[in-house]
Design an enzyme around this catalytic site. Structure first.
Site, PDB file in Angstrom:
ATOM      1  N   SER A 107       0.849  -1.200   0.000  1.00 36.72           N
ATOM      2  CA  SER A 107       0.000   0.000   0.000  1.00 36.72           C
ATOM      3  C   SER A 107       0.879   1.243   0.000  1.00 36.72           C
ATOM      4  O   SER A 107       2.044   1.197   0.402  1.00 36.72           O
ATOM      5  CB  SER A 107      -0.858   0.013   1.269  1.00 36.72           C
ATOM      6  OG  SER A 107      -1.482   1.264   1.447  1.00 36.72           O
ATOM      7  N   TYR A 128      -2.124  -1.253  10.570  1.00 34.01           N
ATOM      8  CA  TYR A 128      -2.265  -1.594   9.146  1.00 34.01           C
ATOM      9  C   TYR A 128      -1.036  -1.135   8.343  1.00 34.01           C
ATOM     10  O   TYR A 128      -0.483  -1.913   7.550  1.00 34.01           O
ATOM     11  CB  TYR A 128      -3.525  -0.929   8.600  1.00 34.01           C
ATOM     12  CG  TYR A 128      -3.693  -1.036   7.100  1.00 34.01           C
ATOM     13  CD1 TYR A 128      -4.244  -2.180   6.523  1.00 34.01           C
ATOM     14  CD2 TYR A 128      -3.316   0.011   6.248  1.00 34.01           C
ATOM     15  CE1 TYR A 128      -4.400  -2.278   5.153  1.00 34.01           C
ATOM     16  CE2 TYR A 128      -3.474  -0.081   4.885  1.00 34.01           C
ATOM     17  CZ  TYR A 128      -4.014  -1.229   4.337  1.00 34.01           C
ATOM     18  OH  TYR A 128      -4.166  -1.325   2.971  1.00 34.01           O
TER      19      TYR A 128
END
Ligand code: NAD
Ligand code: MG
Length: 285
Positions: free
Chosen positions: A179, A192
């Site tokens: 990401s 995360y």
């Protein structure tokens, strides 16, 4: 270009993991506009997170390119998965659904066993499932969330690749999902963002190991993309109307626009790319 107005996402929220069918507007999964070019004919692909978002768009793109696919998702996402099945079968594709929770080490093995029974072997392992829950302060980050985020995003990656290793053929491709958060972690995604950085790093280790078997390992690092994850606790809901406006393109991406990177890494066209990370983020480095 895609037909969704990206600058007007309404405030909305769903319980985790969220259903794509309930999103307004529905993300662009490529079902009405993806053009296949037979890039994956005869290939067998196992895709996690294939019911919605980026994984769904990858499933649809892989099917358009001629691959036979198995998708995994959580049992509560069955209705989204059934939609994907219908879309893929409508274009004559071969798809199997295997629900189950990747937080269980045992299930990762079961998933591979069932997939191999259905497909014969694996050419493409696309690890797209992921857990993202935003928290305002570190005080709100429970041990359970910490464990669940790392188990889903990091531990299951190891478990699934380990289980699949004997069945991935030479010339195969493993694709992980990092990401933008690995480069630009948000304050509200402590757990995360850390997992996505770990995935980037692990991809490079794995690429070196798997080269001995003629298997490439690469990752895709999406930027802000309109998916269920974002409306099911992935970010503070008041941020939704401006979601993606910080990219150079001034908009969020759509799953279909991320899926093409997976197609490239899965196909022989990327045969000299290994241990690499393709950033698909509208220009946000
Ligand atoms: P999504 O919610 O549509 O897909 C995530 C999927 O993960 C779910 O559909 C679910 O099936 C699966 N999943 C979660 N926990 C699971 C578990 N315990 N067992 C089995 N499956 C589980 O959202 P998405 O945005 O398409 O997410 C796909 C991937 O893209 C994730 O890895 C996410 O981290 C990554 N990503 C998304 C964005 C974004 O802006 N949407 C940006 C960067 C990276
Ligand atoms: Mg889903």
């Amino acid at each position: 270009m895609t037909n969704i107005n990206h600058n007007n996402f309404e405030i909305q929220s769903q319980p985790e993991p969220g259903l794509e069918s309930k999103m307004i507007p529905k993300p662009d999964d490529g079902s009405s506009n993806y053009n296949g070019h037979k890039k994956l004919v005869g290939k067998k692909a196992l895709i996690t997170g294939g019911d919605s978002g980026i994984g769904r768009a990858v499933a649809i793109a892989f099917a358009h390119e001629g691959a036979d696919i198995v998708i995994n998702y959580l049992p509560e996402e069955e209705s989204d998965a059934q939609e994907v099945k219908q879309i893929v079968e409508k274009i004559g594709g071969n798809i199997h659904l295997i629900p189950g929770d990747l937080k269980s080490e045992k299930f990762n093995h079961n998933l591979v066993e069932q997939a191999v029974k259905l497909l014969g072997h694996i050419d493409i392992l696309a690890l797209i499932a992921g857990k993202q829950q935003s928290i305002e302060q570190i005080d709100d980050l429970t041990t359970q969330q910490l464990i669940d985020t790392y188990t889903t995003n990091v531990f299951s990656l190891v478990w699934l690749i380990k289980a699949a290793k004997p069945y991935i053929s030479r010339g195969g491709s493993i694709i992980t999902t990092s990401s933008l958060q690995a480069d630009r972690p948000s304050s509200f995604l402590i757990d995360y963002a850390g997992t996505k950085s770990a995935i980037r790093n692990m991809t490079i280790s794995l690429a070196q190991q798997f080269s001995d078997y003629g298997i490439r390992v690469n990752c895709v690092a999406p930027g802000p993309t309109w998916t269920a994850l974002q409306v099911a606790g992935g970010r503070p809901i008041e941020q939704l109307p401006s979601f993606g406006k910080n990219t150079i393109l001034n908009r969020a991406g759509q799953p279909r626009e991320i899926a093409t990177a997976y197609v490239y890494l899965a196909s022989n066209e990327s045969s000299f790319i290994n241990g690499e990370c393709i950033k698909v983020n509208g220009g946000l480095t």
